[in-house]
Design an enzyme around this catalytic site. Structure first.
Site, PDB file in Angstrom:
ATOM      1  N   SER A 256      44.910  43.799  50.634  1.00  0.00           N
ATOM      2  CA  SER A 256      44.361  43.956  49.290  1.00  0.00           C
ATOM      3  C   SER A 256      45.241  43.445  48.153  1.00  0.00           C
ATOM      4  O   SER A 256      44.810  43.427  47.001  1.00  0.00           O
ATOM      5  CB  SER A 256      44.022  45.429  49.029  1.00  0.00           C
ATOM      6  OG  SER A 256      45.190  46.222  49.035  1.00  0.00           O
ATOM      7  N   LYS A 301      43.217  53.563  43.480  1.00  0.00           N
ATOM      8  CA  LYS A 301      44.056  52.495  42.938  1.00  0.00           C
ATOM      9  C   LYS A 301      43.990  52.455  41.416  1.00  0.00           C
ATOM     10  O   LYS A 301      45.003  52.198  40.757  1.00  0.00           O
ATOM     11  CB  LYS A 301      43.634  51.151  43.537  1.00  0.00           C
ATOM     12  CG  LYS A 301      43.968  51.054  45.014  1.00  0.00           C
ATOM     13  CD  LYS A 301      43.730  49.669  45.580  1.00  0.00           C
ATOM     14  CE  LYS A 301      44.224  49.607  47.020  1.00  0.00           C
ATOM     15  NZ  LYS A 301      44.131  48.264  47.612  1.00  0.00           N
TER      16      LYS A 301
END
EC number: 3.4.21.53
Length: 363
Positions: A256, A301
């Site tokens: 990611s 996140k």
């Protein structure tokens, strides 16, 4: 014993029993929470995250932070009390254990898989960044792995560059299997390869096309599943860059961080400051063409990014709806679908012209 005292004692004992049950009862859930966030333009562990040599680089400022998610281990079983607390907490998410560790995957297997994905994400981030800057990147077909006890073991090696198979030029990994399976099991196939050591030396010297080739003959065998001829290798792709780009970041896994690595590389190789001193974080996989892909744990996140001080968060298009459902105060979600999108949005962020930024929405 007075009735009131007896009632209080009974209630206390029931409460203690419930608390004990909450601690002792294990449930099939795992927890996700915000992990560390690292500035790709800065240092980690005492050394620069992005190290570029053999090419002029330019000063940078501000932040282009990659973000991570912490998860409970594969062998850890949450108790009922932890699960309820996780459901109620704003900065964690409780998910079925099988979501993080499908098919009984062990923590060791998951760690290994994440490490491989992280390594691959670094490679594609470099390719995407250099292509965005119109810099040359040489792509070649290589032996990615050799199956144990297969005909190729000891003859072909991981890292060997495959030029030809049976005299036919190889341009894509799939070409190898197409040519090999045209043979019958037991027949010989001739590979023209650049040995891995020679290929590595050429890459270190930034020579895109090493020339020292060898012809390796391998006898095919019958595949167990379909009876076709195989030699026991997995073909893949590798790249040679015109200068050295090293990404130094330990204890991080998964794919990611690709987008943020690419942006950091572009910033360092481009004259002028990409961020304008702003604190930008983000996430997203990236392929060699600069396409940004979705990731897991997006809401954790964004929470981690905002806690670190981020003002803007570059969000993969496919994660936008989920992220927009619960945005931390003070954080602007910027939708990105490609690396070019992200670079253009950074221009607006740098200038403070944010009205035209593509923002995430729940719709």
């Amino acid at each position: 014993m007075p009735r009131r005292t007896a009632t209080m004692l009974a209630s206390t004992l029931v409460l203690i029993a419930l608390l004990c049950a909450g601690v002792l009862i294990k449930v099939p859930y795992s927890e996700m929470s915000p992990g560390p966030t690292v500035n790709t333009l800065g240092d980690a562990g005492g050394e620069p995250v992005l190290q570029i040599s053999g090419r002029k680089t330019y000063p940078t400022s501000g932040h282009l932070n990659m973000t991570t998610v912490r998860v409970t281990g594969a062998d850890y079983r949450m108790n009922l009390m932890e699960t309820v607390y996780g459901w109620l907490a704003h900065d964690s998410i409780v998910v079925p254990h099988s979501t993080l560790y499908p098919d009984g995957k062990t923590e060791e297997q998951s760690t290994q898989e994440n490490a491989e994905e992280f390594t691959q994400s670094q490679e594609t981030a470099k390719v995407a960044a250099l292509k965005a800057l119109k810099l040359p990147v040489a792509t070649r077909v290589v032996v990615a792995s050799v199956v144990k006890d297969s005909p190729a073991q000891g003859k072909l090696h991981a890292g060997d560059v495959i030029r030809e198979v049976d005299g036919r030029k190889v341009e894509e990994p799939g070409d190898v299997a197409k040519i090999v399976t045209q043979r019958k099991p037991g027949e010989k196939v001739v590979f023209t390869v650049v040995p891995a050591k020679e290929a590595a030396a050429a890459e270190k010297a930034h020579r895109a096309q090493p020339t020292a080739t060898e012809k390796i003959t391998v006898t095919t065998k019958k595949a167990d599943d379909n009876g076709r001829a195989i030699v026991g290798i997995q073909a893949g792709t590798d790249h040679t860059f015109p200068f050295t780009i090293d990404i130094k970041l330990a204890d991080v896994g998964g794919p990611s961080a690709g987008l943020m690595f690419s942006l950091g590389i572009v910033d360092k190789l481009t004259e002028g400051d990409m961020t304008g001193g702003k604190f930008v974080a983000g996430t997203g996989t990236i392929d060699e063409k600069g396409k940004v892909g979705p990731i897991g744990g997006i809401q954790m996140k964004t929470v981690g990014a905002r806690k670190a001080g981020a003002q803007y968060f570059l969000t993969p298009k496919e994660n936008c709806a989920t992220a927009a459902a619960d945005v931390p105060d003070g954080l602007t979600l910027v939708r990105v679908d490609t690396l070019d999108d992200a670079v253009k949005s950074m221009e607006g962020i740098k200038k403070g012209d944010t009205a035209g930024l593509p923002k995430c929405s729940t719709g």
